[in-house]
Design an enzyme around this catalytic site. Structure first.
Site, mmCIF file in Angstrom:
data_model
loop_
_atom_site.group_PDB
_atom_site.id
_atom_site.type_symbol
_atom_site.label_atom_id
_atom_site.label_comp_id
_atom_site.label_asym_id
_atom_site.label_seq_id
_atom_site.Cartn_x
_atom_site.Cartn_y
_atom_site.Cartn_z
ATOM 1 N N LYS A 193 0.856 -1.193 0.000
ATOM 2 C CA LYS A 193 0.000 0.000 0.000
ATOM 3 C C LYS A 193 0.890 1.240 0.000
ATOM 4 O O LYS A 193 1.779 1.377 0.839
ATOM 5 C CB LYS A 193 -0.909 0.000 1.222
ATOM 6 C CG LYS A 193 -1.753 1.262 1.378
ATOM 7 C CD LYS A 193 -2.543 1.249 2.677
ATOM 8 C CE LYS A 193 -3.177 2.603 2.943
ATOM 9 N NZ LYS A 193 -3.878 2.663 4.249
ATOM 10 N N ASP A 223 -2.647 10.541 3.427
ATOM 11 C CA ASP A 223 -4.056 10.167 3.549
ATOM 12 C C ASP A 223 -4.798 11.193 4.387
ATOM 13 O O ASP A 223 -4.711 11.190 5.616
ATOM 14 C CB ASP A 223 -4.182 8.775 4.178
ATOM 15 C CG ASP A 223 -5.631 8.377 4.388
ATOM 16 O OD1 ASP A 223 -6.510 8.953 3.716
ATOM 17 O OD2 ASP A 223 -5.876 7.487 5.220
ATOM 18 N N LYS A 228 -10.146 13.120 8.008
ATOM 19 C CA LYS A 228 -9.656 12.830 9.346
ATOM 20 C C LYS A 228 -9.707 14.128 10.149
ATOM 21 O O LYS A 228 -9.055 15.104 9.798
ATOM 22 C CB LYS A 228 -8.222 12.299 9.297
ATOM 23 C CG LYS A 228 -8.091 10.952 8.600
ATOM 24 C CD LYS A 228 -6.649 10.502 8.560
ATOM 25 C CE LYS A 228 -6.490 9.195 7.801
ATOM 26 N NZ LYS A 228 -7.048 8.039 8.527
ATOM 27 N N ASP A 248 1.430 6.452 5.700
ATOM 28 C CA ASP A 248 0.451 5.519 5.165
ATOM 29 C C ASP A 248 0.981 4.793 3.934
ATOM 30 O O ASP A 248 0.268 3.992 3.335
ATOM 31 C CB ASP A 248 -0.860 6.248 4.843
ATOM 32 C CG ASP A 248 -2.077 5.361 5.030
ATOM 33 O OD1 ASP A 248 -1.958 4.334 5.713
ATOM 34 O OD2 ASP A 248 -3.141 5.697 4.482
ATOM 35 N N ASP A 264 -12.249 7.168 3.673
ATOM 36 C CA ASP A 264 -11.031 6.984 4.467
ATOM 37 C C ASP A 264 -10.607 5.525 4.528
ATOM 38 O O ASP A 264 -9.616 5.195 5.163
ATOM 39 C CB ASP A 264 -11.233 7.556 5.878
ATOM 40 C CG ASP A 264 -9.922 7.720 6.633
ATOM 41 O OD1 ASP A 264 -8.871 7.804 5.963
ATOM 42 O OD2 ASP A 264 -9.940 7.754 7.874
ATOM 43 N N GLU A 294 -9.411 3.890 1.954
ATOM 44 C CA GLU A 294 -8.941 3.996 0.580
ATOM 45 C C GLU A 294 -7.830 3.018 0.232
ATOM 46 O O GLU A 294 -7.660 2.642 -0.926
ATOM 47 C CB GLU A 294 -8.469 5.424 0.303
ATOM 48 C CG GLU A 294 -7.052 5.764 0.748
ATOM 49 C CD GLU A 294 -6.803 5.588 2.256
ATOM 50 O OE1 GLU A 294 -5.679 5.218 2.615
ATOM 51 O OE2 GLU A 294 -7.735 5.819 3.053
ATOM 52 N N ARG A 308 -7.427 -0.136 0.786
ATOM 53 C CA ARG A 308 -7.910 -1.410 0.238
ATOM 54 C C ARG A 308 -8.371 -1.245 -1.214
ATOM 55 O O ARG A 308 -8.331 -2.208 -1.987
ATOM 56 C CB ARG A 308 -9.022 -1.971 1.118
ATOM 57 C CG ARG A 308 -10.272 -1.124 1.180
ATOM 58 C CD ARG A 308 -11.161 -1.484 2.360
ATOM 59 N NE ARG A 308 -10.543 -1.105 3.621
ATOM 60 C CZ ARG A 308 -11.076 -1.397 4.819
ATOM 61 N NH1 ARG A 308 -12.211 -2.070 4.894
ATOM 62 N NH2 ARG A 308 -10.464 -1.029 5.921
#
Length: 492
Positions: free
Chosen positions: A259, A264, A271, A283, A342, A344, A346
């Protein structure tokens, strides 16, 4: 600094500082230690008794020895209970010794610690990794670095023989860990999707790897609607990176998928205050570790073909951003109702997994800072492992044990997929709060047809707020060492 193995023992070695490791409640002075104590004019016994040194895990002492003795300083570290001795304990002991030697301005250091499973080569490798990782300093963004120059010039690993190959192997692995550390530690204005491509390009040019980079139009042509849905709001173009290590006659063909969200924000499900948004530069920890593993594997040259895949983008907010309620179509045709922008990571992994499986590999491992739920379940030091293929899961657990990194296998509870069902699409991208890390793994499973696959949720261990074992405060480079040991273990 040079690290080398030697046949000299604690009894015969001479230099600035001698480091010894003791198991808990096993600090009696007898045999070779009694002879060593005589050479040191009784300082060893005296230090153990006066400081009540019991060998407990994390316990450490430093003392200056008389000027007429063969060493100037003694360093003692506790290794804890002998029954719990493993690669992590050994590496942590080496790290503690290295930090003490640095603080004491030692130039030549001798380390005498117990062997791991009576294997001098493995022991030398673990000690080398622990020393180098503990002494790594990342001062790239400081105008006036606080850390003083390391005085340590020579470290000798006592009683292990030369072990040139094992030490060299460890140094190559550490170079990959440090790449991952420095990628994760860098801010989002330094490591962007374009930076990912630059780093991959440098690795390809330096180590003779193959590189394919897909931009917006190429990803559209492949139908990567899930990945591109996340990328829509960013001003920076998405970069789908496929780096390949290909030996002449490989015995295995694998894929590692990381990933790679370089920042993010949460998207329109932003967030908010107290969410830790300022830490979301990390992230991309999975992608950083993927490229770190590529660097190590390219140097070690195992007879295994490995594909390294990073779908790199940002999750931002703009008039182009995907909305809660949007439906995305992944490259395998499956439709996804976005009920939380949020979640995202996956979505980017979905298209990356489809791409990886089309390569005809024999196993796929993805790794991601995917869920806070995994941190709730396993804390900051342990990664989660999900796989419907027990053989692959066991390979990864063995690799993690050898590397000194922690994973815990979690259940693939098929019933929980009910929480991901959508009335208007094939699935939603998130389920109920309960079992959030499990439903994330079940979501990813929808993008694998038949290839053995494992998912690693590394949300906790990629970062540490304070010094922890071989890690200094900040990015850890986890789990580069596990990935490398997994690949090497398939040909050893």
């Amino acid at each position: 600094m040079q690290i080398r193995g030697t046949d000299y023992t604690a009894l015969t070695w001479q230099g600035d500082a001698l480091a010894l490791g003791f198991f808990e409640n096993a600090t009696e002075i007898s045999g070779d230690l009694a002879q060593l104590d005589d050479r040191l004019e009784g300082v060893l016994r005296e230090l153990i008794e006066e400081k009540e040194f019991k060998g407990k895990a994390g316990q450490k002492l430093v003392a200056r020895v008389g000027s007429k003795t063969p060493v100037k300083k003694l360093i003692l570290v506790g290794l804890g209970e002998i029954e719990k001795f493993n690669s992590q304990v050994l590496g942590d002991g080496a790290a503690a010794i290295a930090r003490l030697a640095k603080a004491e301005k030692v130039k030549t250091l001798g380390i005498s610690l117990p062997q791991r499973e009576h294997d001098p080569a493995a022991t030398a490798a673990i000690l080398t990794e622990g020393i180098l990782l503990a002494l790594h300093q990342d001062n790239r963004f400081k105008s006036d670095p606080e850390d003083k120059e390391i005085k340590l010039t020579t470290v000798e690993l006592l009683g292990l023989g030369e072990q040139t190959m094992a030490i060299s192997k460890a140094e190559k692995i550490v170079s990959g860990v440090i790449l991952a550390r420095e990628m994760v530690a860098a801010p989002a204005n330094e490591v962007t999707p374009l930076t990912f491509t630059e780093i991959a390009t440098d690795l390809a040019q330096t180590y003779g790897l193959e590189l394919e980079v897909l931009g917006q139009s190429e990803c559209e042509a492949l139908g990567m609607g899930a990945f591109l849905g996340v990328a829509k709001a960013s001003d920076l173009p998405p970069q789908f990176i496929h780096l390949t290590y290909r030996p002449a006659n490989p015995t295995k063909k694998l894929a590692i998928v990381g990933k790679s969200l370089t920042f993010d924000s949460g998207g329109l499900n932003i967030k908010g205050a107290g969410s830790g948004i300022e830490t979301m530069k990390m992230d991309m920890g999975g992608g950083g570790a993927t490229l770190g593993a590529a660097k190590a594997i390219a140097q070690l040259k195992p007879n295994v073909e490995v594909h390294f895949i990073c779908a790199a983008t940002e999750n931002m907010i703009s008039g182009k951003a995907m909305h809660p309620g949007d439906i995305l179509t992944a490259s395998n045709g499956k439709t996804i109702e976005v009920n939380n922008t949020d979640a995202e990571g996956r979505l980017t992994l979905a298209d990356a997994l489809v791409f990886a499986e089309k390569l005809g590999v024999e196993a796929i491992v993805d790794l991601a800072t995917l869920t806070g739920a995994c941190i709730v379940a396993l804390g900051d030091d342990i990664g989660g492992l999900w796989s419907p293929d027990q053989e692959l899961a066991d390979q990864l657990k063995t690799a993690a044990d050898k590397a000194g990194e922690k994973f815990w296998q979690m259940p693939m509870e098929a019933k929980y997929f009910e929480g991901l069902k959508s009335p208007i699409a094939d699935m939603k991208n998130t389920g109920p709060r309960a079992g959030g890390s499990i439903t994330a793994a079940l979501f990813l499973q929808q993008f694998i047809k038949e290839t053995p696959w494992a998912h690693l949720d590394i949300a906790g261990p990629v970062w540490t707020d304070k010094q922890n074992g071989v890690h200094n405060a900040g990015a850890t480079g986890y789990p580069v060492r596990t990935l490398v040991q997994w690949v090497l273990g398939l040909v050893e």
